[in-house]
Write a protein that holds these residues in place. Structure first.
Motif, PDB file in Angstrom:
ATOM      1  N   PRO A  10      21.569  -8.100  -3.260  1.00 38.46           N
ATOM      2  CA  PRO A  10      21.159  -7.264  -2.117  1.00 38.46           C
ATOM      3  C   PRO A  10      21.488  -5.791  -2.319  1.00 38.46           C
ATOM      4  CG  PRO A  10      22.266  -9.252  -1.355  1.00 38.46           C
ATOM      5  CD  PRO A  10      22.428  -9.201  -2.851  1.00 38.46           C
ATOM      6  N   LEU A  11      22.653  -5.490  -2.867  1.00 37.44           N
ATOM      7  CA  LEU A  11      22.999  -4.086  -3.085  1.00 37.44           C
ATOM      8  C   LEU A  11      22.093  -3.476  -4.141  1.00 37.44           C
ATOM      9  CD1 LEU A  11      24.703  -1.623  -2.542  1.00 37.44           C
ATOM     10  CD2 LEU A  11      26.294  -2.421  -4.297  1.00 37.44           C
ATOM     11  N   ALA A  12      21.815  -4.221  -5.208  1.00 40.76           N
ATOM     12  CA  ALA A  12      20.932  -3.695  -6.253  1.00 40.76           C
ATOM     13  C   ALA A  12      19.573  -3.364  -5.670  1.00 40.76           C
ATOM     14  CB  ALA A  12      20.796  -4.712  -7.383  1.00 40.76           C
ATOM     15  N   CYS A  13      19.051  -4.247  -4.832  1.00 41.88           N
ATOM     16  CA  CYS A  13      17.741  -3.977  -4.208  1.00 41.88           C
ATOM     17  C   CYS A  13      17.816  -2.741  -3.332  1.00 41.88           C
ATOM     18  CB  CYS A  13      17.286  -5.178  -3.387  1.00 41.88           C
ATOM     19  SG  CYS A  13      16.819  -6.578  -4.419  1.00 41.88           S
ATOM     20  N   PRO A  70      24.210   1.710 -11.505  1.00 41.69           N
ATOM     21  CA  PRO A  70      23.078   0.805 -11.719  1.00 41.69           C
ATOM     22  C   PRO A  70      21.849   1.529 -12.247  1.00 41.69           C
ATOM     23  CG  PRO A  70      23.341   1.280  -9.388  1.00 41.69           C
ATOM     24  CD  PRO A  70      24.504   1.917 -10.091  1.00 41.69           C
ATOM     25  N   ASP A  71      20.905   0.760 -12.753  1.00 40.94           N
ATOM     26  CA  ASP A  71      19.617   1.330 -13.151  1.00 40.94           C
ATOM     27  C   ASP A  71      19.025   2.047 -11.946  1.00 40.94           C
ATOM     28  OD1 ASP A  71      19.858   0.276 -15.685  1.00 40.94           O
ATOM     29  OD2 ASP A  71      18.623  -1.495 -15.241  1.00 40.94           O
ATOM     30  N   GLY A  72      18.327   3.139 -12.210  1.00 38.40           N
ATOM     31  CA  GLY A  72      17.741   3.911 -11.125  1.00 38.40           C
ATOM     32  C   GLY A  72      18.674   4.975 -10.582  1.00 38.40           C
ATOM     33  N   TYR A  73      19.842   5.140 -11.200  1.00 40.86           N
ATOM     34  CA  TYR A  73      20.826   6.147 -10.786  1.00 40.86           C
ATOM     35  C   TYR A  73      21.186   7.024 -11.973  1.00 40.86           C
ATOM     36  CZ  TYR A  73      21.818   4.640  -6.070  1.00 40.86           C
ATOM     37  OH  TYR A  73      21.719   4.399  -4.724  1.00 40.86           O
ATOM     38  N   ARG A  74      21.584   8.253 -11.668  1.00 39.29           N
ATOM     39  CA  ARG A  74      22.075   9.137 -12.726  1.00 39.29           C
ATOM     40  C   ARG A  74      23.331   9.840 -12.232  1.00 39.29           C
ATOM     41  NH1 ARG A  74      20.038  14.655 -12.432  1.00 39.29           N
ATOM     42  NH2 ARG A  74      18.989  14.876 -10.450  1.00 39.29           N
ATOM     43  N   ILE A  75      24.173  10.212 -13.171  1.00 41.55           N
ATOM     44  CA  ILE A  75      25.459  10.832 -12.859  1.00 41.55           C
ATOM     45  C   ILE A  75      25.267  12.325 -12.633  1.00 41.55           C
ATOM     46  CG2 ILE A  75      27.776  11.309 -13.725  1.00 41.55           C
ATOM     47  CD1 ILE A  75      27.524   8.658 -15.328  1.00 41.55           C
ATOM     48  N   ALA A  81      27.160   9.225  -8.814  1.00 39.59           N
ATOM     49  CA  ALA A  81      25.830   8.825  -9.265  1.00 39.59           C
ATOM     50  C   ALA A  81      24.921   8.764  -8.042  1.00 39.59           C
ATOM     51  CB  ALA A  81      25.876   7.483  -9.974  1.00 39.59           C
ATOM     52  N   VAL A  82      23.733   9.344  -8.199  1.00 33.51           N
ATOM     53  CA  VAL A  82      22.748   9.393  -7.118  1.00 33.51           C
ATOM     54  C   VAL A  82      21.431   8.809  -7.619  1.00 33.51           C
ATOM     55  CG1 VAL A  82      23.829  11.423  -6.053  1.00 33.51           C
ATOM     56  CG2 VAL A  82      21.984  11.730  -7.708  1.00 33.51           C
ATOM     57  N   PRO A  83      20.562   8.426  -6.684  1.00 36.26           N
ATOM     58  CA  PRO A  83      19.269   7.878  -7.091  1.00 36.26           C
ATOM     59  C   PRO A  83      18.468   8.878  -7.918  1.00 36.26           C
ATOM     60  CG  PRO A  83      19.659   7.539  -4.749  1.00 36.26           C
ATOM     61  CD  PRO A  83      20.721   8.451  -5.239  1.00 36.26           C
ATOM     62  N   ASP A  84      17.687   8.361  -8.865  1.00 38.13           N
ATOM     63  CA  ASP A  84      16.862   9.262  -9.675  1.00 38.13           C
ATOM     64  C   ASP A  84      15.366   9.093  -9.395  1.00 38.13           C
ATOM     65  OD1 ASP A  84      16.233   6.923 -11.001  1.00 38.13           O
ATOM     66  OD2 ASP A  84      17.092   7.529 -12.913  1.00 38.13           O
ATOM     67  N   ARG A  85      15.016   8.379  -8.331  1.00 38.89           N
ATOM     68  CA  ARG A  85      13.604   8.241  -7.965  1.00 38.89           C
ATOM     69  C   ARG A  85      13.117   9.522  -7.318  1.00 38.89           C
ATOM     70  NH1 ARG A  85      12.158   2.822  -5.293  1.00 38.89           N
ATOM     71  NH2 ARG A  85      10.305   2.961  -6.582  1.00 38.89           N
TER      72      ARG A  85
END
Length: 194
Positions: A10-13, A70-75, A81-85
């Motif tokens: 759930p958190l990954a989603c 997680p995937d979809g995040y960058r430092i 780490a924040v979302p990279d979308r």
């Protein structure tokens, strides 16, 4: 479950579906702000006022322990780490504060042991809020306390919350940790121009 798979489904989603970040840059050395006392935690604004105080994110409100973001995040900087979308979807929040009309849910990921301050960009105090924890309370700035590791494998902690804005925008955030300041822009409901 193996420790390499600590991140729950759930958190990954939640983290991956609601993520976005446009740019980040180091802006030089700066002394970190002193810790915000827990008594100054911003209470929900029921007056409709456009100002909110500071908040504190406690270690006990972390929802997951991770080996790496997680995937979809960058430092950003060294400790966040924040979302990279490109765009984080924003929905009506039903908050009375005009600066918190829309809410974009995204998880904040912070390095274990780091004290991190996050603040809406200068000049955005009447148009945006941030908040993570249980409950996530809209505030102009928040501090994530230094959380001691209780797992040899976990290097990062995840917190549920996100960003409130008056209208879809490319929101600047200031992140301070270890005497350094970084800037990041997040596309809340709209993409940031590159």
């Amino acid at each position: 479950m193996p420790t390499s798979r600590i991140l729950s489904w759930p958190l990954a989603c939640c983290l991956l579906l609601a993520s976005a970040a446009c740019t980040a840059e180091e802006t030089g050395q700066e002394e970190p702000r002193p810790p915000v006392p827990a008594t100054s935690l911003a209470a929900p604004d029921t007056t409709g006022s456009s100002q909110a105080g500071d908040g504190v994110v406690s270690c006990s409100s972390a929802v997951d322990k991770l080996r790496e973001p997680p995937d979809g995040y960058r430092i950003v900087g060294a400790d966040v780490a924040v979302p990279d979308r490109e765009v984080i979807e924003a929905q009506e929040s039903e908050k009375p504060d005009p600066a918190a009309r829309l809410f974009a849910k995204w998880g904040l990921v912070v390095r274990v042991g780091a004290v991190v301050d996050l603040r809406v960009g200068p000049g955005w105090e009447d148009r945006a809020r941030v908040g993570w924890g249980r409950p996530a309370v809209p505030a102009v700035s928040v501090q994530v306390q230094a959380c001691a590791p209780d797992d040899d494998q976990a290097q990062w902690l995840a917190f549920v919350g996100g960003t409130w804005v008056a209208q879809p925008t490319c929101l600047p955030l200031t992140i301070r940790s270890q005497g350094r300041t970084s800037q990041v822009r997040l596309g809340i409901g709209v993409a940031c121009d590159t």
